[in-house]
Design an enzyme around this catalytic site. Structure first.
Site, short mmCIF file in Angstrom:
data_model
loop_
_atom_site.label_atom_id
_atom_site.label_comp_id
_atom_site.label_asym_id
_atom_site.label_seq_id
_atom_site.Cartn_x
_atom_site.Cartn_y
_atom_site.Cartn_z
N SER A 14 0.83 -1.22 0.00
CA SER A 14 0.00 0.00 0.00
C SER A 14 0.86 1.26 0.00
O SER A 14 0.55 2.25 0.67
CB SER A 14 -0.95 0.00 1.21
N ILE A 15 1.92 1.22 -0.78
CA ILE A 15 2.87 2.33 -0.81
C ILE A 15 2.53 3.34 -1.90
O ILE A 15 3.14 4.40 -1.99
CB ILE A 15 4.30 1.77 -0.99
N GLU A 141 1.89 -3.27 -13.18
CA GLU A 141 2.16 -3.18 -11.75
C GLU A 141 2.05 -4.56 -11.12
O GLU A 141 1.11 -5.31 -11.41
CB GLU A 141 1.16 -2.24 -11.07
N ASP A 148 7.92 -11.32 -1.24
CA ASP A 148 6.77 -12.16 -0.94
C ASP A 148 6.86 -13.45 -1.75
O ASP A 148 7.12 -13.41 -2.96
CB ASP A 148 5.46 -11.45 -1.30
N PRO A 191 16.10 0.79 4.50
CA PRO A 191 15.08 -0.12 3.97
C PRO A 191 15.03 -0.13 2.44
O PRO A 191 14.82 -1.18 1.82
CB PRO A 191 13.78 0.43 4.57
N GLY A 354 -24.09 -3.36 -2.58
CA GLY A 354 -23.69 -4.30 -1.55
C GLY A 354 -24.43 -5.61 -1.73
O GLY A 354 -25.21 -5.78 -2.67
N CYS A 381 -27.36 0.34 -7.25
CA CYS A 381 -27.46 -1.12 -7.24
C CYS A 381 -28.37 -1.58 -6.10
O CYS A 381 -29.59 -1.43 -6.18
CB CYS A 381 -26.07 -1.75 -7.17
N ARG A 463 -27.25 -9.74 -9.49
CA ARG A 463 -28.01 -10.95 -9.82
C ARG A 463 -29.51 -10.71 -9.77
O ARG A 463 -30.29 -11.46 -10.34
CB ARG A 463 -27.70 -12.08 -8.84
N HIS A 508 -23.85 0.85 -11.81
CA HIS A 508 -22.88 1.53 -10.96
C HIS A 508 -22.30 2.73 -11.71
O HIS A 508 -21.26 2.60 -12.39
CB HIS A 508 -21.74 0.56 -10.58
N GLU A 510 -20.60 5.14 -10.67
CA GLU A 510 -19.30 5.60 -10.15
C GLU A 510 -18.12 5.12 -10.98
O GLU A 510 -17.06 5.75 -11.00
CB GLU A 510 -19.12 5.16 -8.69
#
Length: 537
Positions: A14-15, A141, A148, A191, A354, A381, A463, A508, A510
């Site tokens: 999350s950098i 990316e 990892d 680091p 949701g 939705c 659905r 949606h 957005e």
């Protein structure tokens, strides 16, 4: 020949790799190059479609119906392109395809191994991203951090790309963190040095480092990083914390990030014209009003769960010279007794998409409050489905009305399972997904929001659908079905035209919003909410 840029990360996750990649993509696009971008995620899920938002954040949906990582939303918004299924690839997807080939006998009896079969499949996905879009530049990316265990096959594939294509056609960018130790008043480069050492141990020497930092790095520190990591000092790009992510393309352009990349590729292109972006960034930093929007949802504890909704609200606010004060409210906390306390100061109420029954009654209560108190409302939705249920219960008098998803035994299934979903057993990738046309009813609020377009293409992920046997009864009580599928069978948009703004969509909206081009429904919603917005002190 297509050129390939690979973005890896080290030290912590999350950098901001995705924002860096998207920023570079925007700069290269504005130099007249055709750019595409993709994200490799090392998890074993085939896609994020069945993952909890608390685990993964938002699921972003592309035009072709691929359920993807939320970083693709950043890519699309920054670069202003529409991506496809080759833009998000997971370990699970790679292994699934390789195993299918093995079962078909495609490998002619060979022992199937990580090298070459998995790495070849990864490289094929990278190449496909370019060939399917005819792009000049492909930016890839890699999720997670170097070291990892899950990402090792991807790192090996990136290493091989240099041999396959030649060093002049690939460019490696490594993003790291320079932590600031407040007690000591120092920034630490160690680091970053160790992260680059780890990357080099896998055979990759980065061409550029992007260092995330709270404080500006000094020339001495830049030279130290360059010396220990074997890159040019000019190729150490500082990525400072910023007030708005839309400052980042301009910040890295000032450090010649795009020019360094093109010099490596020996590609000639005019300087990026970022005047529109400069105006946007200046405007974002100097908004004069504040609009308070209450988002009543299920996953409000995680910031990234509704990231595209959040950004779409901001985009709409920019055009109204307004900052969005987003008040996230857990739907489980909303009751008839406290709804006024929770929502009374909101200029607008939004209920997003949701799944599942948790918090459903709270959402319905919030929608009822918006309708009865004429607070501008936008439903998306599941938000549209619950707006239909609320109307059926409290206007039509069908007190037990519900969605069949929430209560399969409801006597009034206002929302029902789509016919083509009845025999579906698998959860992943089986919903109604991707871009479909929505026909708008002339003269409606929805049609005006889209500048009176007859048909708009919007992205879906559901659905369940509105049960058409209730359409006539609801219309008689004032609900307008302002958007439908072209054959008029599927309800896409509902509205109450006598309200200041009460609109809800099955799709949606957005996912199609851009910082300099807000999506129509969001723009109309914020315009209505802005009538009560506050001037900043």
């Amino acid at each position: 020949m297509t050129k390939y840029i690979f973005v890896t990360g080290g030290v912590v996750s999350s950098i901001g790799k995705g924002i860096v990649a998207a920023s570079l993509g925007r700069l290269l696009k504005n130099r007249g190059l055709k750019v595409t971008i993709q994200k490799f995620d090392p998890y074993i899920n085939v896609d994020p479609g069945t993952m909890s938002p608390y685990q993964h954040g938002e699921v972003f949906v592309t035009d072709d119906g691929t359920e993807t990582d939320l970083d693709l939303g950043h890519y699309e918004r920054f670069i202003d392109i529409n991506l496809n299924k080759y833009s998000n690839v997971t370990t699970g997807k790679i292994y699934s395809e390789v195993l299918q080939k093995e079962r078909r006998g495609d490998y002619l009896g060979a022992t199937v191994q990580v090298i070459p079969h998995i790495t070849n499949a990864i490289k094929e996905k990278i190449m496909r991203a370019g060939t399917t879009t005819d792009s000049d530049i492909v930016i890839t990316e890699i999720g997670g951090t170097v070291g990892d265990i899950e990402s090792l096959p991807f790192i090996e594939a990136l290493r091989q790309m240099k041999s396959d294509l030649g060093s002049d056609n690939v460019f490696y960018i490594h993003t790291t963190l320079i932590p600031y130790l407040r007690a000591a008043g120092e920034m630490k480069t160690k680091p970053t040095q160790h992260s680059v050492k780890e990357l080099r141990s896998y055979g990759i020497q980065p061409n550029m480092l992007v260092v995330r930092t709270e404080q500006p790095i000094t020339r001495e520190m830049r030279n130290k990083i360059a010396s220990f990591c074997d890159v040019e000092p000019e190729a150490v790009i500082e990525s400072l914390d910023v007030k708005t992510i839309y400052s980042i393309p301009l910040n890295v352009q000032k450090q010649n990030m795009d020019q360094i990349v093109l010099d490596h590729f020996d590609v000639q292109a005019p300087k990026a014209d970022m005047s529109e972006w400069i105006d946007l960034e200046h405007h974002v930093q100097n908004l004069s009003r504040t609009i308070k929007i209450a988002l009543v949802g299920k996953y409000v504890a995680l910031q990234d769960a509704y990231i595209s909704v959040t950004e779409a609200l901001k985009h709409a606010g920019y055009t109204d010279d307004a900052d969005i004060d987003l008040k996230k409210i857990s739907a489980e906390d909303v009751t008839p007794e406290n709804v006024e306390e929770l929502l009374g100061d909101a200029d607008g109420i939004l209920v997003p998409g949701g799944f599942g029954d948790r918090g459903i009654e709270g959402k319905i209560t919030a929608i009822k409050y918006a309708r009865e108190n004429d607070v501008p409302f936008l439903g998306i939705c599941l938000g549209m489905q619950m707006a239909s249920v609320e109307f059926a219960r409290n206007v039509l008098g069908l007190k037990d009305a519900n969605s069949a998803e929430i209560d399969p035994k409801t006597p009034d299934n206002i929302i029902d399972l789509m016919a083509d979903q009845e025999d579906v057993e698998d959860m992943g990738g089986t919903q109604r997904l991707g871009a479909y046309p929505c026909k708008l009813k002339p003269g409606t609020v929805a049609a005006k929001a889209y500048h009176n377009e007859e048909v708009v293409m919007e992205r879906h992920r559901h659905r369940y659908e509105f049960n058409n046997k209730y359409r006539e009864a609801m219309a008689a009580k004032g609900m307008v079905f302002s958007g439908t599928s072209p054959d008029n069978r599927l309800v896409e948009v509902i509205e109450l035209p006598k309200k200041r703004f009460f609109v809800a969509s099955q799709y949606h909206p957005e996912f199609l919003s851009r910082p300099n081009r807000p999506e129509g429904l969001f723009k109309a919603f914020i315009d209505a909410a802005n009538q009560t917005g506050k001037v900043k002190a």
